[in-house]
Design a protein around this motif. Sequence first.
Motif, PDB file in Angstrom:
ATOM      1  N   LEU A   1       7.410   3.942 -12.161  1.00 18.90           N
ATOM      2  CA  LEU A   1       6.549   2.785 -12.443  1.00 18.90           C
ATOM      3  C   LEU A   1       7.365   1.503 -12.541  1.00 18.90           C
ATOM      4  CD1 LEU A   1       4.046   4.303 -15.039  1.00 18.90           C
ATOM      5  CD2 LEU A   1       3.513   3.489 -12.729  1.00 18.90           C
ATOM      6  N   PHE A   2       8.536   1.588 -13.169  1.00 24.74           N
ATOM      7  CA  PHE A   2       9.409   0.416 -13.273  1.00 24.74           C
ATOM      8  C   PHE A   2       9.859  -0.036 -11.885  1.00 24.74           C
ATOM      9  CE2 PHE A   2      13.672  -1.415 -13.370  1.00 24.74           C
ATOM     10  CZ  PHE A   2      13.436  -2.535 -14.154  1.00 24.74           C
ATOM     11  N   GLY A   3      10.310   0.919 -11.062  1.00 25.41           N
ATOM     12  CA  GLY A   3      10.744   0.588  -9.706  1.00 25.41           C
ATOM     13  C   GLY A   3       9.612  -0.020  -8.890  1.00 25.41           C
ATOM     14  N   TYR A   4       8.409   0.549  -9.041  1.00 25.54           N
ATOM     15  CA  TYR A   4       7.253   0.011  -8.326  1.00 25.54           C
ATOM     16  C   TYR A   4       6.968  -1.426  -8.762  1.00 25.54           C
ATOM     17  CZ  TYR A   4       2.374  -0.966  -7.284  1.00 25.54           C
ATOM     18  OH  TYR A   4       1.221  -1.577  -6.878  1.00 25.54           O
TER      19      TYR A   4
ATOM     20  N   THR B   1       0.832  -1.209   0.000  1.00 22.10           N
ATOM     21  CA  THR B   1       0.000   0.000   0.000  1.00 22.10           C
ATOM     22  C   THR B   1       0.862   1.252   0.000  1.00 22.10           C
ATOM     23  OG1 THR B   1      -1.734  -1.192   1.201  1.00 22.10           O
ATOM     24  CG2 THR B   1      -1.846   1.220   1.227  1.00 22.10           C
ATOM     25  N   ILE B   2       1.912   1.257   0.819  1.00 21.41           N
ATOM     26  CA  ILE B   2       2.811   2.416   0.860  1.00 21.41           C
ATOM     27  C   ILE B   2       3.443   2.637  -0.510  1.00 21.41           C
ATOM     28  CG2 ILE B   2       5.002   3.271   1.812  1.00 21.41           C
ATOM     29  CD1 ILE B   2       4.181   1.852   4.458  1.00 21.41           C
TER      30      ILE B   2
ATOM     31  N   LEU C   1      11.783  -1.521   1.491  1.00 25.05           N
ATOM     32  CA  LEU C   1      11.639  -1.495   0.030  1.00 25.05           C
ATOM     33  C   LEU C   1      10.882  -0.268  -0.478  1.00 25.05           C
ATOM     34  CD1 LEU C   1      11.184  -5.208  -1.104  1.00 25.05           C
ATOM     35  CD2 LEU C   1      12.941  -3.593  -1.833  1.00 25.05           C
ATOM     36  N   PRO C   2       9.784   0.164   0.172  1.00 28.26           N
ATOM     37  CA  PRO C   2       9.131   1.388  -0.326  1.00 28.26           C
ATOM     38  C   PRO C   2      10.052   2.608  -0.302  1.00 28.26           C
ATOM     39  CG  PRO C   2       7.651   0.210   1.142  1.00 28.26           C
ATOM     40  CD  PRO C   2       8.991  -0.473   1.233  1.00 28.26           C
ATOM     41  N   PHE C   3      10.911   2.703   0.700  1.00 30.73           N
ATOM     42  CA  PHE C   3      11.826   3.841   0.811  1.00 30.73           C
ATOM     43  C   PHE C   3      12.824   3.859  -0.347  1.00 30.73           C
ATOM     44  CE2 PHE C   3      16.020   5.322   2.305  1.00 30.73           C
ATOM     45  CZ  PHE C   3      15.717   6.663   2.466  1.00 30.73           C
ATOM     46  N   VAL C   4      13.518   2.728  -0.567  1.00 32.74           N
ATOM     47  CA  VAL C   4      14.523   2.718  -1.629  1.00 32.74           C
ATOM     48  C   VAL C   4      13.881   2.746  -3.010  1.00 32.74           C
ATOM     49  CG1 VAL C   4      16.433   1.738  -0.297  1.00 32.74           C
ATOM     50  CG2 VAL C   4      14.803   0.193  -1.408  1.00 32.74           C
ATOM     51  N   THR C   5      12.662   2.213  -3.128  1.00 33.25           N
ATOM     52  CA  THR C   5      11.938   2.289  -4.400  1.00 33.25           C
ATOM     53  C   THR C   5      11.592   3.739  -4.716  1.00 33.25           C
ATOM     54  OG1 THR C   5      10.988   0.085  -4.020  1.00 33.25           O
ATOM     55  CG2 THR C   5       9.894   1.465  -5.658  1.00 33.25           C
ATOM     56  N   ALA C   6      11.114   4.467  -3.715  1.00 34.80           N
ATOM     57  CA  ALA C   6      10.782   5.885  -3.914  1.00 34.80           C
ATOM     58  C   ALA C   6      12.033   6.692  -4.229  1.00 34.80           C
ATOM     59  CB  ALA C   6      10.084   6.439  -2.672  1.00 34.80           C
ATOM     60  N   TRP C   7      13.144   6.353  -3.580  1.00 39.61           N
ATOM     61  CA  TRP C   7      14.396   7.058  -3.837  1.00 39.61           C
ATOM     62  C   TRP C   7      14.840   6.856  -5.288  1.00 39.61           C
ATOM     63  CZ3 TRP C   7      19.706   5.931  -1.069  1.00 39.61           C
ATOM     64  CH2 TRP C   7      20.579   6.996  -1.309  1.00 39.61           C
ATOM     65  N   MET C   8      14.750   5.594  -5.754  1.00 38.15           N
ATOM     66  CA  MET C   8      15.106   5.330  -7.154  1.00 38.15           C
ATOM     67  C   MET C   8      14.169   6.071  -8.098  1.00 38.15           C
ATOM     68  SD  MET C   8      16.435   1.482  -7.947  1.00 38.15           S
ATOM     69  CE  MET C   8      14.813   0.791  -7.842  1.00 38.15           C
ATOM     70  N   GLY C   9      12.879   6.115  -7.748  1.00 44.03           N
ATOM     71  CA  GLY C   9      11.926   6.828  -8.591  1.00 44.03           C
ATOM     72  C   GLY C   9      12.205   8.306  -8.657  1.00 44.03           C
ATOM     73  N   GLU C  10      12.623   8.868  -7.539  1.00 42.09           N
ATOM     74  CA  GLU C  10      12.912  10.298  -7.465  1.00 42.09           C
ATOM     75  C   GLU C  10      14.227  10.652  -8.161  1.00 42.09           C
ATOM     76  OE1 GLU C  10      12.091  14.200  -6.431  1.00 42.09           O
ATOM     77  OE2 GLU C  10      10.803  12.477  -5.993  1.00 42.09           O
ATOM     78  N   ALA C  11      15.247   9.815  -7.938  1.00 43.38           N
ATOM     79  CA  ALA C  11      16.582  10.118  -8.464  1.00 43.38           C
ATOM     80  C   ALA C  11      16.819   9.543  -9.853  1.00 43.38           C
ATOM     81  CB  ALA C  11      17.640   9.583  -7.501  1.00 43.38           C
TER      82      ALA C  11
ATOM     83  N   TYR D   1      19.240   0.139  -3.124  1.00 46.97           N
ATOM     84  CA  TYR D   1      18.162  -0.812  -3.408  1.00 46.97           C
ATOM     85  C   TYR D   1      18.709  -2.237  -3.336  1.00 46.97           C
ATOM     86  CZ  TYR D   1      14.069  -2.688  -5.906  1.00 46.97           C
ATOM     87  OH  TYR D   1      12.939  -3.387  -6.271  1.00 46.97           O
ATOM     88  N   GLY D   2      19.893  -2.440  -3.912  1.00 56.98           N
ATOM     89  CA  GLY D   2      20.524  -3.758  -3.869  1.00 56.98           C
ATOM     90  C   GLY D   2      20.882  -4.189  -2.464  1.00 56.98           C
ATOM     91  N   VAL D   3      21.326  -3.254  -1.639  1.00 57.76           N
ATOM     92  CA  VAL D   3      21.665  -3.589  -0.248  1.00 57.76           C
ATOM     93  C   VAL D   3      20.411  -4.071   0.486  1.00 57.76           C
ATOM     94  CG1 VAL D   3      22.394  -2.618   1.985  1.00 57.76           C
ATOM     95  CG2 VAL D   3      23.684  -2.080  -0.103  1.00 57.76           C
TER      96      VAL D   3
END
Length: 198
Positions: A43-46, A19-20, A88-98, A108-110
């Motif tokens: 969208l890809f990261g999600y 949900t997050i 996972l939501p945190f690093v996914t959002a970070w990848m989406g933003e950056a 994300y890999g860590v």
Amino acid sequence: MGKNRLEAFSDGVIAIILTIMVLELEVPHGASLAALEPALPTLFGYALSFVYVGIYWNNHHHLFQAVRGISGAVLWLNLHLLFWLSLLPFVTAWMGEAGVSTVPVAAYGVVLFMCAVAYAILEHRLASLHGANAGLARAIGGDRKGWLSLLLYGCGIGLGFVHAALGLAVYVIVAMVWFIPDRRIERSIAQAAEGAGQ
């Protein structure tokens, strides 16, 4: 100790994680397909993270189907797994933003690496709890697939620092390897059911 509350709690936490992640998706500004273009990395990261959470939920379900009981240590090890999954939501959002950038992709890999470590520890603790000759311990065996995944995550993290897209490609490969539920445990459950029916 019964396992039902652990399974219900885990399902609830995983549902919240999903949900997050979906709440992090922003609606495009515009009605054309071109308006989706800026959102494609997000969208890809999600999608990738959704698949990973689904893989863990699926394998967690199969794992606990093969388990008769749990211990206090298993409760803490399960929380350890849920902690890493909850990042996972945190690093996914970070990848989406950056975007596909070195540090967010490596981070994300860590998180994926630590999810795999936490799952392996939980799996091996459950196997030892049921004895070396139990079906679960035999099904897990040397866990070559798990060790290979850890090696690939390590490579993905390293590649993420060199070229982010290569690191991300490795994470996609690992997801593809695990997309089908762990057949070792499925076979163990089926054999136990056959044995009980005879």
